[in-house]
Design an enzyme around this catalytic site. Structure first.
Site, PDB file in Angstrom:
ATOM      1  N   LYS A 159      45.411  14.081  15.660  1.00 29.72           N
ATOM      2  CA  LYS A 159      45.348  13.732  14.231  1.00 29.72           C
ATOM      3  C   LYS A 159      45.308  12.209  14.177  1.00 29.72           C
ATOM      4  O   LYS A 159      46.336  11.553  14.008  1.00 29.72           O
ATOM      5  CB  LYS A 159      46.574  14.265  13.492  1.00 29.72           C
TER       6      LYS A 159
ATOM      7  N   ILE B 296      48.460  15.672  19.382  1.00 30.82           N
ATOM      8  CA  ILE B 296      49.122  14.386  19.157  1.00 30.82           C
ATOM      9  C   ILE B 296      49.048  14.115  17.662  1.00 30.82           C
ATOM     10  O   ILE B 296      47.963  14.075  17.079  1.00 30.82           O
ATOM     11  CB  ILE B 296      48.448  13.243  19.954  1.00 30.82           C
ATOM     12  N   ASP B 297      50.210  13.969  17.063  1.00 34.70           N
ATOM     13  CA  ASP B 297      50.306  13.767  15.612  1.00 34.70           C
ATOM     14  C   ASP B 297      50.660  12.298  15.364  1.00 34.70           C
ATOM     15  O   ASP B 297      49.789  11.448  15.341  1.00 34.70           O
ATOM     16  CB  ASP B 297      51.362  14.748  15.082  1.00 34.70           C
ATOM     17  N   THR B 298      51.943  11.959  15.269  1.00 28.57           N
ATOM     18  CA  THR B 298      52.316  10.548  15.116  1.00 28.57           C
ATOM     19  C   THR B 298      52.195   9.801  16.451  1.00 28.57           C
ATOM     20  O   THR B 298      52.062   8.577  16.470  1.00 28.57           O
ATOM     21  CB  THR B 298      53.778  10.394  14.638  1.00 28.57           C
TER      22      THR B 298
ATOM     23  N   LEU C 259      54.646   9.917  18.709  1.00 22.86           N
ATOM     24  CA  LEU C 259      56.008   9.625  19.169  1.00 22.86           C
ATOM     25  C   LEU C 259      56.348  10.396  20.444  1.00 22.86           C
ATOM     26  O   LEU C 259      56.858   9.823  21.408  1.00 22.86           O
ATOM     27  CB  LEU C 259      57.034   9.947  18.062  1.00 22.86           C
TER      28      LEU C 259
ATOM     29  N   GLU D 162      48.515  18.077  26.690  1.00 20.58           N
ATOM     30  CA  GLU D 162      49.246  18.330  25.431  1.00 20.58           C
ATOM     31  C   GLU D 162      48.408  19.174  24.479  1.00 20.58           C
ATOM     32  O   GLU D 162      47.184  19.175  24.549  1.00 20.58           O
ATOM     33  CB  GLU D 162      49.558  16.987  24.743  1.00 20.58           C
TER      34      GLU D 162
ATOM     35  N   ARG E 226      51.955  31.100  18.119  1.00 17.55           N
ATOM     36  CA  ARG E 226      51.439  30.508  19.361  1.00 17.55           C
ATOM     37  C   ARG E 226      50.401  31.390  20.038  1.00 17.55           C
ATOM     38  O   ARG E 226      49.523  30.913  20.756  1.00 17.55           O
ATOM     39  CB  ARG E 226      52.581  30.271  20.360  1.00 17.55           C
TER      40      ARG E 226
HETATM   41  P1  IMP Z   1      54.168  13.710  17.395  1.00 24.13           P
HETATM   42  O1  IMP Z   1      55.347  13.360  18.237  1.00 24.13           O
HETATM   43  O2  IMP Z   1      54.342  13.297  15.963  1.00 24.13           O
HETATM   44  O3  IMP Z   1      52.849  13.237  17.956  1.00 24.13           O
HETATM   45  O4  IMP Z   1      54.114  15.260  17.288  1.00 24.13           O
HETATM   46  C1  IMP Z   1      53.829  16.023  18.347  1.00 24.13           C
HETATM   47  C2  IMP Z   1      54.456  17.382  18.234  1.00 24.13           C
HETATM   48  O5  IMP Z   1      54.639  17.819  16.871  1.00 24.13           O
HETATM   49  C3  IMP Z   1      53.524  18.368  18.856  1.00 24.13           C
HETATM   50  O6  IMP Z   1      53.767  18.489  20.241  1.00 24.13           O
HETATM   51  C4  IMP Z   1      53.796  19.625  18.079  1.00 24.13           C
HETATM   52  O7  IMP Z   1      54.876  20.308  18.663  1.00 24.13           O
HETATM   53  C5  IMP Z   1      54.194  19.152  16.717  1.00 24.13           C
HETATM   54  N1  IMP Z   1      53.064  19.200  15.761  1.00 24.13           N
HETATM   55  C6  IMP Z   1      52.433  18.153  15.186  1.00 24.13           C
HETATM   56  N2  IMP Z   1      51.479  18.549  14.345  1.00 24.13           N
HETATM   57  C7  IMP Z   1      51.492  19.913  14.384  1.00 24.13           C
HETATM   58  C8  IMP Z   1      50.710  20.925  13.722  1.00 24.13           C
HETATM   59  O8  IMP Z   1      49.802  20.672  12.901  1.00 24.13           O
HETATM   60  N3  IMP Z   1      51.021  22.219  14.029  1.00 24.13           N
HETATM   61  C9  IMP Z   1      52.001  22.540  14.909  1.00 24.13           C
HETATM   62  N4  IMP Z   1      52.745  21.632  15.546  1.00 24.13           N
HETATM   63  C10 IMP Z   1      52.495  20.324  15.281  1.00 24.13           C
HETATM   64 MG    MG Z   2      53.651  19.937  21.855  1.00 24.60          MG
END
Ligand code: IMP
Ligand code: MG
Length: 180
Positions: free
Chosen positions: A135, A106-108, A110, A103, A169
């Site tokens: 994050k 990874i943010d949240t 989810l 990947e 990108r």
């Molecule tokens: P999550 O489901 O909240 O973990 O988010 C994951 C997805 O959100 C990633 O695969 C990205 O596509 C997008 N994302 C989260 N943070 C960022 C960022 O800082 N820049 C660009 N895309 C992000």
């Molecule tokens: Mg992604």
């Protein structure tokens, strides 16, 4: 050093330069190699964001392995809170395989939670997660990544596969949003 750039309506400054990314990706490949050299693992890269990491990482892997690509499709349900995500592009038989999910970020957590659930349902021998960015403070789901490039603050980033509304990108460096 590259200057500040404007993407759509927001400004970004250089954050992690390509040299540092390259160095870290090589280290990640070395860590992965130590564990998987004789296991013929299947790398499962998550499109679109992980396409550059996957290309760089896999070229540092010098043992037998395979790569495949999956994508998360989001369907907005009838309620605004309803958001069913499906993993598309599975063609490989994952049963008994050692899977490494690749990947970009990874943010949240989810998205990764959805991916793990679906990969798990195919009965692989093992699953590990390699992500370029994490994050950690934004995590809302119990995701434990095994190979992490950089642990970053909760700021919006782009470049090296990551986009802002479709753009950025292709940038070689990772940029971070510049706040006044
Ligand atoms: P999550 O489901 O909240 O973990 O988010 C994951 C997805 O959100 C990633 O695969 C990205 O596509 C997008 N994302 C989260 N943070 C960022 C960022 O800082 N820049 C660009 N895309 C992000
Ligand atoms: Mg992604």
């Amino acid at each position: 050093m590259s200057p500040v750039i404007k993407v759509h309506d927001r400004f970004f400054e250089p954050f992690i330069l390509s040299d540092a990314i390259e160095k870290r990706v090589k280290q990640m490949a070395a860590e992965i190699s130590a564990t998987y050299e004789d296991k013929n693992p299947l790398f499962l890269a998550v499109l679109n964001g992980a396409f550059i990491l996957a290309a760089d990482l896999l070229r540092e892997i010098n043992f037998q392995s395979e790569i495949s690509f999956v994508k998360i499709s989001s369907y907005e349900g009838t309620q605004s809170t309803e958001n069913i995500k499906e993993l598309i592009g599975f063609t490989e038989n994952l049963r008994g395989r050692h899977v490494i999910i690749v990947e970009d970020i990874i943010d949240t957590g989810l998205s990764m939670q959805h991916i793990l659930k679906q990969v798990n349902s195919h009965s692989p021998a093992s699953i590990k997660i390699a992500t370029l960015l994490l994050k950690r403070e934004a995590l809302q789901y119990p995701i434990e990544a095994d190979y992490i490039g950089f642990d970053i603050e909760q700021k919006f980033v782009l470049g090296y596969g990551l986009d802002y509304d479709g753009l950025g990108r292709n940038l070689r460096h990772i940029f971070v949003e510049k706040r006044p």
